[in-house]
Design a protein around this motif. Structure first.
Motif, PDB file in Angstrom:
ATOM      1  N   GLU A  89     -12.479   9.188   5.355  1.00  0.00           N
ATOM      2  CA  GLU A  89     -13.588   8.862   4.445  1.00  0.00           C
ATOM      3  C   GLU A  89     -13.533   7.420   3.930  1.00  0.00           C
ATOM      4  O   GLU A  89     -14.557   6.845   3.584  1.00  0.00           O
ATOM      5  N   PHE A  90     -12.326   6.868   3.853  1.00  0.00           N
ATOM      6  CA  PHE A  90     -12.165   5.535   3.275  1.00  0.00           C
ATOM      7  C   PHE A  90     -11.317   4.648   4.184  1.00  0.00           C
ATOM      8  O   PHE A  90     -10.227   4.213   3.820  1.00  0.00           O
ATOM      9  N   PRO A  91     -11.843   4.384   5.399  1.00  0.00           N
ATOM     10  CA  PRO A  91     -11.076   3.546   6.335  1.00  0.00           C
ATOM     11  C   PRO A  91     -10.991   2.110   5.821  1.00  0.00           C
ATOM     12  O   PRO A  91     -11.806   1.679   5.004  1.00  0.00           O
ATOM     13  N   ASN A  92     -10.013   1.397   6.292  1.00  0.00           N
ATOM     14  CA  ASN A  92      -9.824  -0.012   5.943  1.00  0.00           C
ATOM     15  C   ASN A  92      -9.562  -0.244   4.464  1.00  0.00           C
ATOM     16  O   ASN A  92      -9.884  -1.302   3.927  1.00  0.00           O
ATOM     17  N   PRO A 146       0.843  -1.202   0.000  1.00  0.00           N
ATOM     18  CA  PRO A 146       0.000   0.000   0.000  1.00  0.00           C
ATOM     19  C   PRO A 146       0.877   1.251   0.000  1.00  0.00           C
ATOM     20  O   PRO A 146       1.982   1.247   0.537  1.00  0.00           O
ATOM     21  N   LEU A 147       0.373   2.298  -0.625  1.00  0.00           N
ATOM     22  CA  LEU A 147       1.116   3.550  -0.680  1.00  0.00           C
ATOM     23  C   LEU A 147       0.959   4.319   0.623  1.00  0.00           C
ATOM     24  O   LEU A 147      -0.089   4.283   1.271  1.00  0.00           O
ATOM     25  N   ASN A 148       1.991   5.030   0.967  1.00  0.00           N
ATOM     26  CA  ASN A 148       2.042   5.819   2.182  1.00  0.00           C
ATOM     27  C   ASN A 148       1.158   7.067   2.026  1.00  0.00           C
ATOM     28  O   ASN A 148       1.237   7.760   1.015  1.00  0.00           O
ATOM     29  N   PHE A 149       0.345   7.353   3.041  1.00  0.00           N
ATOM     30  CA  PHE A 149      -0.503   8.550   2.999  1.00  0.00           C
ATOM     31  C   PHE A 149       0.316   9.830   2.983  1.00  0.00           C
ATOM     32  O   PHE A 149      -0.169  10.884   2.591  1.00  0.00           O
ATOM     33  N   ASN A 150       1.575   9.768   3.422  1.00  0.00           N
ATOM     34  CA  ASN A 150       2.437  10.950   3.437  1.00  0.00           C
ATOM     35  C   ASN A 150       2.736  11.489   2.043  1.00  0.00           C
ATOM     36  O   ASN A 150       3.247  12.594   1.910  1.00  0.00           O
ATOM     37  N   ILE A 151       2.425  10.711   1.018  1.00  0.00           N
ATOM     38  CA  ILE A 151       2.610  11.184  -0.360  1.00  0.00           C
ATOM     39  C   ILE A 151       1.688  12.376  -0.620  1.00  0.00           C
ATOM     40  O   ILE A 151       2.041  13.310  -1.330  1.00  0.00           O
ATOM     41  N   LYS A 198      -6.195  11.770  -8.565  1.00  0.00           N
ATOM     42  CA  LYS A 198      -6.971  10.563  -8.841  1.00  0.00           C
ATOM     43  C   LYS A 198      -6.334   9.467  -7.993  1.00  0.00           C
ATOM     44  O   LYS A 198      -5.142   9.204  -8.115  1.00  0.00           O
ATOM     45  N   ILE A 199      -7.130   8.850  -7.149  1.00  0.00           N
ATOM     46  CA  ILE A 199      -6.622   7.837  -6.239  1.00  0.00           C
ATOM     47  C   ILE A 199      -7.386   6.538  -6.472  1.00  0.00           C
ATOM     48  O   ILE A 199      -8.620   6.534  -6.523  1.00  0.00           O
ATOM     49  N   LYS A 200      -6.639   5.458  -6.586  1.00  0.00           N
ATOM     50  CA  LYS A 200      -7.236   4.130  -6.731  1.00  0.00           C
ATOM     51  C   LYS A 200      -6.891   3.327  -5.483  1.00  0.00           C
ATOM     52  O   LYS A 200      -5.751   3.344  -5.019  1.00  0.00           O
ATOM     53  N   PHE A 201      -7.909   2.631  -4.955  1.00  0.00           N
ATOM     54  CA  PHE A 201      -7.746   1.853  -3.743  1.00  0.00           C
ATOM     55  C   PHE A 201      -7.725   0.357  -4.053  1.00  0.00           C
ATOM     56  O   PHE A 201      -8.164  -0.073  -5.123  1.00  0.00           O
TER      57      PHE A 201
END
Length: 136
Positions: free
Chosen positions: A95-98, A78-83, A112-115
């Motif tokens: 808004e998008f836990p888990n 998974p990508l780091n949220f610090n990005i 644009k973010i893909k989960f």
């Protein structure tokens, strides 16, 4: 005959990607990589307007020639949220836990973010969620 061959091939050669040393990356790109990723740099390709960086863990990144990042795509981790800027990271986490981010594209005034669950989100720089889509 050789001249005709060169005339046809030369335009393609001028715009072709070539592999370069990680040392040739702009300082801001190197700093971004050191701050956000633990994997080693595998390959750096450069073309007329961007750097493509492939890390040993399968992560692929694109940088502008000035070293600012354009796109990050993870093939496993998974990508780091610090990005993301802190205000946007907080919104995405709440808004998008888990879920985990696996791809981020930075555009002129939005991301644009893909989960990992197939959800794709467009969020502007102010934190307004402009679009949510679920893709398989």
């Amino acid at each position: 005959m050789k001249f005709i061959f060169l005339a046809l091939i030369l335009p393609y050669m001028l715009f072709a990607d070539f592999i370069t040393s990680p040392d040739s990356l702009p300082a801001s790109a190197k700093e971004f990589l050191q701050k956000n990723f633990n994997a080693e740099i595998g390959i750096v390709q450069v073309d007329k307007n961007e750097y493509e960086v492939y890390l040993s863990d399968g992560t692929e990144l694109e940088f502008n020639m000035d070293g600012s990042w354009k796109e990050v795509e993870s093939k496993g981790n998974p990508l780091n949220f610090n990005i993301l800027p802190p205000n946007l990271a907080d919104i995405i986490k709440s808004e998008f836990p888990n879920t985990s981010m696996i791809e981020i594209k930075k555009k002129i005034n939005y991301y644009k973010i893909k989960f990992n669950n197939g959800l794709k989100v467009i969020i502007d720089f102010n934190g307004t969620i402009l679009e949510k889509k679920l893709h398989n």
